[in-house]
Motif scaffolding. Structure first.
Motif, PDB file in Angstrom:
ATOM      1  N   ALA A  42       0.831  -1.204   0.000  1.00 45.17           N
ATOM      2  CA  ALA A  42       0.000   0.000   0.000  1.00 45.17           C
ATOM      3  C   ALA A  42       0.863   1.251   0.000  1.00 45.17           C
ATOM      4  N   GLU A  43       1.953   1.246   0.779  1.00 46.06           N
ATOM      5  CA  GLU A  43       2.857   2.390   0.807  1.00 46.06           C
ATOM      6  C   GLU A  43       3.521   2.600  -0.555  1.00 46.06           C
ATOM      7  N   ALA A  44       3.692   1.511  -1.309  1.00 43.41           N
ATOM      8  CA  ALA A  44       4.316   1.598  -2.638  1.00 43.41           C
ATOM      9  C   ALA A  44       3.310   1.963  -3.730  1.00 43.41           C
ATOM     10  N   GLY A  45       2.039   2.156  -3.351  1.00 41.73           N
ATOM     11  CA  GLY A  45       1.060   2.607  -4.328  1.00 41.73           C
ATOM     12  C   GLY A  45       0.068   1.575  -4.815  1.00 41.73           C
ATOM     13  N   VAL A  46       0.104   0.377  -4.250  1.00 36.39           N
ATOM     14  CA  VAL A  46      -0.873  -0.642  -4.649  1.00 36.39           C
ATOM     15  C   VAL A  46      -2.241  -0.291  -4.068  1.00 36.39           C
ATOM     16  N   GLU A  47      -3.269  -0.405  -4.901  1.00 37.51           N
ATOM     17  CA  GLU A  47      -4.639  -0.192  -4.448  1.00 37.51           C
ATOM     18  C   GLU A  47      -5.294  -1.546  -4.178  1.00 37.51           C
ATOM     19  N   PHE A  48      -5.813  -1.726  -2.984  1.00 36.28           N
ATOM     20  CA  PHE A  48      -6.544  -2.938  -2.637  1.00 36.28           C
ATOM     21  C   PHE A  48      -8.034  -2.634  -2.776  1.00 36.28           C
ATOM     22  N   LEU A  49      -8.621  -3.164  -3.823  1.00 34.90           N
ATOM     23  CA  LEU A  49      -9.971  -2.800  -4.236  1.00 34.90           C
ATOM     24  C   LEU A  49     -10.950  -3.932  -3.978  1.00 34.90           C
ATOM     25  N   ALA A  50     -12.211  -3.578  -3.826  1.00 28.78           N
ATOM     26  CA  ALA A  50     -13.282  -4.563  -3.660  1.00 28.78           C
ATOM     27  C   ALA A  50     -13.967  -4.812  -4.998  1.00 28.78           C
ATOM     28  N   PHE A  51     -14.315  -6.056  -5.251  1.00 30.65           N
ATOM     29  CA  PHE A  51     -15.107  -6.352  -6.440  1.00 30.65           C
ATOM     30  C   PHE A  51     -16.487  -5.698  -6.302  1.00 30.65           C
ATOM     31  N   PRO A  52     -17.044  -5.183  -7.395  1.00 31.44           N
ATOM     32  CA  PRO A  52     -18.396  -4.619  -7.341  1.00 31.44           C
ATOM     33  C   PRO A  52     -19.418  -5.664  -6.887  1.00 31.44           C
ATOM     34  N   ASP A  53     -20.487  -5.188  -6.268  1.00 31.11           N
ATOM     35  CA  ASP A  53     -21.507  -6.090  -5.732  1.00 31.11           C
ATOM     36  C   ASP A  53     -22.086  -7.008  -6.797  1.00 31.11           C
ATOM     37  N   ASP A  54     -22.309  -6.487  -8.015  1.00 32.38           N
ATOM     38  CA  ASP A  54     -22.909  -7.329  -9.045  1.00 32.38           C
ATOM     39  C   ASP A  54     -21.955  -8.425  -9.493  1.00 32.38           C
ATOM     40  N   VAL A  55     -20.657  -8.152  -9.423  1.00 29.35           N
ATOM     41  CA  VAL A  55     -19.664  -9.177  -9.766  1.00 29.35           C
ATOM     42  C   VAL A  55     -19.644 -10.267  -8.700  1.00 29.35           C
ATOM     43  N   VAL A  56     -19.682  -9.867  -7.428  1.00 29.72           N
ATOM     44  CA  VAL A  56     -19.692 -10.854  -6.336  1.00 29.72           C
ATOM     45  C   VAL A  56     -20.940 -11.721  -6.423  1.00 29.72           C
ATOM     46  N   SER A  57     -22.093 -11.099  -6.676  1.00 24.94           N
ATOM     47  CA  SER A  57     -23.344 -11.852  -6.797  1.00 24.94           C
ATOM     48  C   SER A  57     -23.278 -12.833  -7.962  1.00 24.94           C
ATOM     49  N   ALA A  58     -22.705 -12.396  -9.081  1.00 30.81           N
ATOM     50  CA  ALA A  58     -22.581 -13.280 -10.243  1.00 30.81           C
ATOM     51  C   ALA A  58     -21.612 -14.425  -9.962  1.00 30.81           C
ATOM     52  N   MET A  59     -20.548 -14.141  -9.229  1.00 28.02           N
ATOM     53  CA  MET A  59     -19.613 -15.197  -8.827  1.00 28.02           C
ATOM     54  C   MET A  59     -20.342 -16.255  -8.008  1.00 28.02           C
ATOM     55  N   ARG A  60     -21.147 -15.813  -7.068  1.00 29.95           N
ATOM     56  CA  ARG A  60     -21.861 -16.748  -6.203  1.00 29.95           C
ATOM     57  C   ARG A  60     -22.810 -17.618  -7.018  1.00 29.95           C
ATOM     58  N   ASP A  61     -23.543 -17.016  -7.949  1.00 26.62           N
ATOM     59  CA  ASP A  61     -24.464 -17.783  -8.786  1.00 26.62           C
ATOM     60  C   ASP A  61     -23.711 -18.781  -9.662  1.00 26.62           C
ATOM     61  N   ALA A  62     -22.583 -18.316 -10.225  1.00 23.17           N
ATOM     62  CA  ALA A  62     -21.789 -19.200 -11.078  1.00 23.17           C
ATOM     63  C   ALA A  62     -21.219 -20.360 -10.271  1.00 23.17           C
ATOM     64  N   TRP A  63     -20.790 -20.068  -9.026  1.00 26.01           N
ATOM     65  CA  TRP A  63     -20.257 -21.135  -8.181  1.00 26.01           C
ATOM     66  C   TRP A  63     -21.333 -22.167  -7.857  1.00 26.01           C
ATOM     67  N   ASP A  64     -22.527 -21.726  -7.570  1.00 25.58           N
ATOM     68  CA  ASP A  64     -23.603 -22.673  -7.283  1.00 25.58           C
ATOM     69  C   ASP A  64     -23.810 -23.623  -8.465  1.00 25.58           C
ATOM     70  N   GLU A  65     -23.717 -23.103  -9.675  1.00 25.42           N
ATOM     71  CA  GLU A  65     -23.845 -23.951 -10.863  1.00 25.42           C
ATOM     72  C   GLU A  65     -22.700 -24.951 -10.941  1.00 25.42           C
ATOM     73  N   VAL A  66     -21.469 -24.464 -10.763  1.00 26.50           N
ATOM     74  CA  VAL A  66     -20.303 -25.341 -10.830  1.00 26.50           C
ATOM     75  C   VAL A  66     -20.384 -26.430  -9.772  1.00 26.50           C
ATOM     76  N   LYS A  67     -20.749 -26.047  -8.550  1.00 21.86           N
ATOM     77  CA  LYS A  67     -20.815 -27.016  -7.450  1.00 21.86           C
ATOM     78  C   LYS A  67     -21.815 -28.127  -7.755  1.00 21.86           C
ATOM     79  N   GLU A  68     -22.984 -27.760  -8.265  1.00 25.60           N
ATOM     80  CA  GLU A  68     -23.994 -28.777  -8.552  1.00 25.60           C
ATOM     81  C   GLU A  68     -23.568 -29.662  -9.721  1.00 25.60           C
ATOM     82  N   GLU A  69     -22.858 -29.103 -10.679  1.00 29.89           N
ATOM     83  CA  GLU A  69     -22.327 -29.911 -11.776  1.00 29.89           C
ATOM     84  C   GLU A  69     -21.313 -30.924 -11.252  1.00 29.89           C
ATOM     85  N   GLN A  70     -20.463 -30.475 -10.342  1.00 30.03           N
ATOM     86  CA  GLN A  70     -19.466 -31.372  -9.757  1.00 30.03           C
ATOM     87  C   GLN A  70     -20.121 -32.450  -8.902  1.00 30.03           C
ATOM     88  N   ARG A  71     -21.151 -32.072  -8.154  1.00 25.70           N
ATOM     89  CA  ARG A  71     -21.858 -33.047  -7.313  1.00 25.70           C
ATOM     90  C   ARG A  71     -22.482 -34.143  -8.176  1.00 25.70           C
TER      91      ARG A  71
END
Length: 353
Positions: A288-317
């Motif tokens: 951070a002192e060297a200028g790196v920005e630690f950013l949060a993923f947008p809410d819609d991206v996180v929500s889409a990740m969760r939905d995509a993971w649910d699909e992947v998990k059920e496919e694996q199951r």
């Protein structure tokens, strides 16, 4: 599998002598390849510490020579070498062998999965180790947990991620089922050894890369390519390490040496977990002192990740009995763990300030 004799002084790939004289001589020397560079903080030093502890605790009766990624076998082929009996022991992260059983993803880390402490609790008290032993027994292997990275970084990106559209077509280094999740969001997920990440980012072959977190990412120089780091890794909230024995080699060890190996792995795990917890804090501050920005993923991206993971998990199951068995064990525990964490940890951390 045909039984082999591994207890040999100076034994290497393809070497074997009679077990009884080796035991009588009082010294076992084994080669242990790792999937990671020996000097890499956390993931590499974990194997070195395990080997050091085994030698000290056995008073020199068991000596392990650690070989880093590619020095003895390719990084993703460690378990194959152990299974085939070319080496008696190896060090890796279980999902590097997930082509053998998709359930091994859960023994490393999966999207929206267990924290490091939940993982250890499930292994020790929730039946996770017994299932792991059963899965590995099919390949004549014996696995032992040896550490965990804890919560990782979501990735280093050359451009800001402000919406789902910004993910489309990105070439991203990402491992495990997190890669499958990201593919559903339009990302071209690429798996490559850690030693190749920097060059691929630098050359433009990659637009983004997920590796581990501040400690290791800094050590590998990813901040020299981009100063945009997204957190946390919803794709991999933790990632476990393991020591894997050829079952014949394990069976040839005396009970006290088996116990020493188990105790050394647990001690190495505790030290590695603490190493990540402490030095990630230090490295993040430096970045951070060297200028790196630690950013949060947008809410819609996180929500889409969760939905995509649910699909992947059920496919694996649906595709794997091993996965179904693992999920049948994990899911009831995580449901209760979520309620516990909400009542305890999530209330405490904001108040601590």
């Amino acid at each position: 599998m045909k039984r082999r004799t591994f207890l040999a002084s100076g034994a290497g790939i393809g070497a074997a002598t009679l077990a009884a004289p080796a035991v009588a001589q009082g010294r076992i020397e084994w080669n242990m390849p790792s999937s990671f560079p020996k000097a890499a903080p956390g993931v590499g030093t974990n194997s070195a510490r395990f080997a050091e502890l085994v030698e000290k605790m056995s008073d020199g009766r068991m000596v392990l020579t650690v070989y880093g990624a590619g020095e003895l076998v390719p990084p993703f082929a460690v378990e194959d070498a152990v299974q085939q009996g070319n080496v008696p022991i190896g060090h890796n992260t279980p999902y590097y062998a997930a082509s053998k059983s998709a359930a091994l993803h859960w023994y490393t880390g999966v999207p929206f999965g267990m924290t490091v402490w939940e993982h250890q609790a499930w292994l020790r008290w929730g039946g996770g180790q017994e299932i792991w032993d059963d899965i590995y027994a099919e390949r004549n292997l014996k696995p032992i947990y040896s550490g965990n990275s804890g919560v990782q970084a979501g990735g280093w990106f050359k451009d800001r991620i402000e919406s789902l559209e910004d993910l489309q077509g990105l070439n991203m280094r990402i491992a495990g089922l997190g890669g499958e999740m990201m593919r559903k969001l339009g990302v071209n997920a690429v798996l490559m050894p850690a030693t190749e990440i920097f060059q691929a980012l630098q050359s433009g072959a990659l637009d983004a890369a997920e590796w581990v977190g501040p400690l290791l990412d800094q050590a590998f120089g990813l901040q020299r390519i981009t100063n945009l780091c997204y957190t946390p890794a919803y794709a991999e909230p933790s990632a476990a390490l393991a020591v894997v024995f050829n079952q014949d080699a394990w069976d040839e060890l005396s009970p006290d040496l088996q116990a020493i190996c188990e105790a050394a792995a647990m001690q190495a795990a505790m030290e590695t977990n603490a190493q990540f917890d402490y030095f990630n804090v230090i490295a993040m501050d430096q970045l951070a002192e060297a200028g790196v920005e630690f950013l949060a993923f947008p809410d819609d991206v996180v929500s889409a990740m969760r939905d995509a993971w649910d699909e992947v998990k059920e496919e694996q199951r649906a595709a794997s009995d091993d996965v179904a068995r693992v999920l049948e064990s994990i899911e009831p525990f995580l449901e209760k763990a979520q309620a516990y964490n909400s009542a305890f940890l999530e209330r405490y951390m904001p108040a601590r300030g």
